[in-house]
Design a protein around this motif. Structure first.
Motif, PDB file in Angstrom:
ATOM      1  N   ILE A   1       0.757  -1.017  -0.223  1.00 56.00           N
ATOM      2  CA  ILE A   1      -0.020  -0.089  -0.020  1.00 56.00           C
ATOM      3  C   ILE A   1       0.944   1.277  -0.159  1.00 56.00           C
ATOM      4  CG2 ILE A   1      -2.173  -0.832   1.093  1.00 56.00           C
ATOM      5  CD1 ILE A   1      -1.060  -0.292   3.905  1.00 56.00           C
ATOM      6  N   ALA A   2       0.308   2.202  -0.547  1.00 58.69           N
ATOM      7  CA  ALA A   2       1.120   3.758  -0.453  1.00 58.69           C
ATOM      8  C   ALA A   2       0.746   4.380   0.799  1.00 58.69           C
ATOM      9  CB  ALA A   2       0.734   4.405  -1.895  1.00 58.69           C
ATOM     10  N   ILE A   3       1.438   5.245   1.409  1.00 57.96           N
ATOM     11  CA  ILE A   3       1.358   6.007   2.466  1.00 57.96           C
ATOM     12  C   ILE A   3       1.420   7.478   2.041  1.00 57.96           C
ATOM     13  CG2 ILE A   3       1.932   6.538   4.807  1.00 57.96           C
ATOM     14  CD1 ILE A   3       2.819   3.618   4.865  1.00 57.96           C
ATOM     15  N   LEU A   4       0.286   8.199   2.350  1.00 63.25           N
ATOM     16  CA  LEU A   4       0.503   9.609   1.896  1.00 63.25           C
ATOM     17  C   LEU A   4       0.742  10.310   3.157  1.00 63.25           C
ATOM     18  CD1 LEU A   4      -2.820   9.551  -0.379  1.00 63.25           C
ATOM     19  CD2 LEU A   4      -0.613   8.929  -0.929  1.00 63.25           C
ATOM     20  N   GLY A   5       1.666  11.546   3.043  1.00 58.94           N
ATOM     21  CA  GLY A   5       1.884  12.165   4.309  1.00 58.94           C
ATOM     22  C   GLY A   5       0.846  13.155   4.640  1.00 58.94           C
ATOM     23  N   ALA A   6       1.103  13.980   5.381  1.00 60.06           N
ATOM     24  CA  ALA A   6       0.203  15.063   5.807  1.00 60.06           C
ATOM     25  C   ALA A   6      -0.228  16.010   4.775  1.00 60.06           C
ATOM     26  CB  ALA A   6       0.789  15.771   7.063  1.00 60.06           C
ATOM     27  N   ALA A   7       0.671  16.229   3.752  1.00 55.65           N
ATOM     28  CA  ALA A   7       0.621  17.355   2.668  1.00 55.65           C
ATOM     29  C   ALA A   7      -0.299  16.507   1.395  1.00 55.65           C
ATOM     30  CB  ALA A   7       1.958  17.607   2.061  1.00 55.65           C
ATOM     31  N   GLY A   8      -0.468  15.287   1.788  1.00 51.36           N
ATOM     32  CA  GLY A   8      -1.291  14.573   0.616  1.00 51.36           C
ATOM     33  C   GLY A   8      -0.484  13.715  -0.411  1.00 51.36           C
ATOM     34  N   ARG A   9       0.757  13.929  -0.673  1.00 49.21           N
ATOM     35  CA  ARG A   9       1.691  13.136  -1.261  1.00 49.21           C
ATOM     36  C   ARG A   9       2.231  11.738  -0.673  1.00 49.21           C
ATOM     37  NH1 ARG A   9       3.633  18.463  -3.178  1.00 49.21           N
ATOM     38  NH2 ARG A   9       5.411  18.125  -1.616  1.00 49.21           N
ATOM     39  N   GLU A  10       2.636  11.027  -1.907  1.00 50.31           N
ATOM     40  CA  GLU A  10       3.043   9.669  -1.339  1.00 50.31           C
ATOM     41  C   GLU A  10       4.545   9.880  -0.870  1.00 50.31           C
ATOM     42  OE1 GLU A  10       3.142   6.203  -3.955  1.00 50.31           O
ATOM     43  OE2 GLU A  10       5.028   5.613  -3.127  1.00 50.31           O
ATOM     44  N   ILE A  11       4.809   9.350   0.664  1.00 46.64           N
ATOM     45  CA  ILE A  11       6.063   9.382   1.334  1.00 46.64           C
ATOM     46  C   ILE A  11       6.605   7.969   1.379  1.00 46.64           C
ATOM     47  CG2 ILE A  11       5.465  11.412   2.486  1.00 46.64           C
ATOM     48  CD1 ILE A  11       5.120   9.638   5.068  1.00 46.64           C
ATOM     49  N   ALA A  12       5.752   7.147   1.429  1.00 55.21           N
ATOM     50  CA  ALA A  12       6.166   5.576   1.657  1.00 55.21           C
ATOM     51  C   ALA A  12       5.361   4.508   1.118  1.00 55.21           C
ATOM     52  CB  ALA A  12       6.255   5.474   3.156  1.00 55.21           C
ATOM     53  N   ARG A  13       6.000   3.367   1.114  1.00 50.47           N
ATOM     54  CA  ARG A  13       5.291   2.226   0.692  1.00 50.47           C
ATOM     55  C   ARG A  13       5.480   1.240   1.731  1.00 50.47           C
ATOM     56  NH1 ARG A  13       4.754   1.692  -5.744  1.00 50.47           N
ATOM     57  NH2 ARG A  13       3.776   3.741  -6.240  1.00 50.47           N
ATOM     58  N   GLY A  14       4.511   0.445   1.995  1.00 50.50           N
ATOM     59  CA  GLY A  14       4.868  -0.744   2.939  1.00 50.50           C
ATOM     60  C   GLY A  14       3.756  -1.864   2.482  1.00 50.50           C
TER      61      GLY A  14
END
Ligand code: GLU
Length: 389
Positions: free
Chosen positions: A319-332
């Motif tokens: 899954i993709a993880i979206l940061g506070a600004a709404g952009r992808e910052i990580a996957r896991g």
């Protein structure tokens, strides 16, 4: 480039695969003295802080001896019955031998699905990791009693390689009656050359692996090279060595002939490259600024920091993880199915059991399964902009 041959104590987590012929004599059964010496070698590695896992063959060979089955090929039901009888004796022998060095053994029986289906893979991995954490040595074999022809490994070389990648081992040692890889079968070709290091498994190397196996075991050089491909691409080095001498690991340390296969990358990089490289994440988690900070400092993602869950995914999916600004910052890899993730998003880890009705894992995405893929909103070219208050 890393040196291919290193002292064994330089490794962190080692999987040792032991072929049937080393452990079992057709006429007399278990080779107890050999096993005791092997266990002393394992104890020596562990005393240096190295995690050791054993993939032990021998259930079918031992069972057929106990049941006095005639020599020759067994029918599937016969080998399943032989494995049932032999596995009890095998596990007991390991447990007894290791206990003389004050080591606890834990039996783990796997089928193909446990290493190839993501959900079961994660469960099997969690159990094995827990055994290691508790200081036990996992003694692993294929669950031959229930494995059928269609859904089985059939050889422990490839099973051991999958186990090695599953637990992020950095070394796999294949011990059998073969001391390594030759350019051609040495008993047939007088010009056969021994290869002591293999930098990469090329088509030429693959072509050198004949199909031959010894009578007691299923794995020949073919399955060993297949194991090498699985292990080395996951960043795990592999050694093929003879297990015939007593204290085979000590023998390797003392320079006994053996073939070493170099890993490509490190286990962590290989795993994280795989996670980051998944083309289509099955869903997204939007997280808050606190959780984003936690992730950037190398921590796991807890449900409390998750604001929104999108998509349909199962535990183990990328899954993709979206940061506070709404952009992808990580996957896991998701620690929960999407519907469960929705229920526990924003909740404290201590509340999970009451919400789901069972005590799940504390993390929504565990840090071992997480790779950072995007920069912080206020970062440019890897450099953080100065923030003026
Ligand atoms: N799992 C089999 C056994 O314990 C051995 C498979 C192999 O020889 O690689 O008898």
């Amino acid at each position: 480039m890393t040196k291919t041959r290193k002292p064994l104590q330089k490794y962190r987590r080692v999987v040792i695969k032991i072929g049937s012929a080393l452990l079992v004599d057709r006429a007399t059964g278990l080779k107890k003295a050999w096993l005791d010496a092997m266990c002393a070698d394992i104890a020596a590695l562990r005393s240096k802080g190295i995690d050791v896992l054993v993939v032990s063959s021998g259930a079918i060979a031992l069972g057929r001896t106990v049941l006095k089955l005639p020599p020759g090929a067994l029918k599937l039901e016969e080998s399943q019955a032989a494995a049932a009888v032999g596995q009890i004796a095998l596990a007991r022998a390991w447990s007894e031998s290791l206990s003389t060095d004050a080591i606890v053994a834990g039996q783990v029986l796997l089928t193909l699905g446990d290493t190839e289906e993501r959900r079961r893979y994660l469960n099997a991995r969690a159990t094995i990791n827990q055994l290691l954490k508790l200081g036990a040595v996992p003694i692993i074999n294929e669950n031959d009693t229930v494995a059928t022809t269609e859904i089985r490994y059939g050889d422990n070389d490839r099973l051991a390689a999958r186990v090695a990648t599953m637990v992020g081992a950095d070394l796999l040692v294949l011990l059998s009656d073969i001391d390594g890889l030759y350019t051609a079968p040495p008993h047939l070709d007088p010009d056969a050359r021994f290869l002591d290091t293999i930098a990469e498994i090329t088509p030429e190397i693959e072509a050198m692996a004949g199909g031959a196996a010894s009578e007691l075991s299923r794995g020949g050089m073919r399955t060993k090279i297949d194991a090498g491909k699985i292990a080395t691409t996951a960043g795990c080095a592999m050694i093929i060595a003879s297990g015939k001498p007593d204290h085979p690991l000590a023998a390797i340390e003392n320079g006994a002939r053996s073939s070493w296969f170099a890993p490509s990358g490190s286990p962590v990089t290989a795993r994280k490259t795989w996670i980051a490289g998944q083309l289509l994440p099955a869903g997204t988690l939007s997280i808050d600024a606190g959780a984003e900070d936690a992730l950037r400092s190398g921590k796991s993602l807890l449900p409390a920091g998750v604001r929104e869950v999108k998509g349909t995914f199962s535990r183990g999916d990328t899954i993709a993880i979206l940061g506070a600004a709404g952009r992808e910052i990580a996957r896991g890899l998701a620690g929960y199915d999407a519907d469960e993730a929705r229920q526990i998003a924003g909740k404290k880890s201590a509340e999970i059991a009451a919400i789901l009705g069972y005590a799940g894992r504390a993390a929504m995405v565990h840090r071992d399964d997480l790779v950072m893929t995007g920069k912080r909103a206020d970062e440019k070219d890897g450099r953080r902009d100065e923030v003026h208050a």
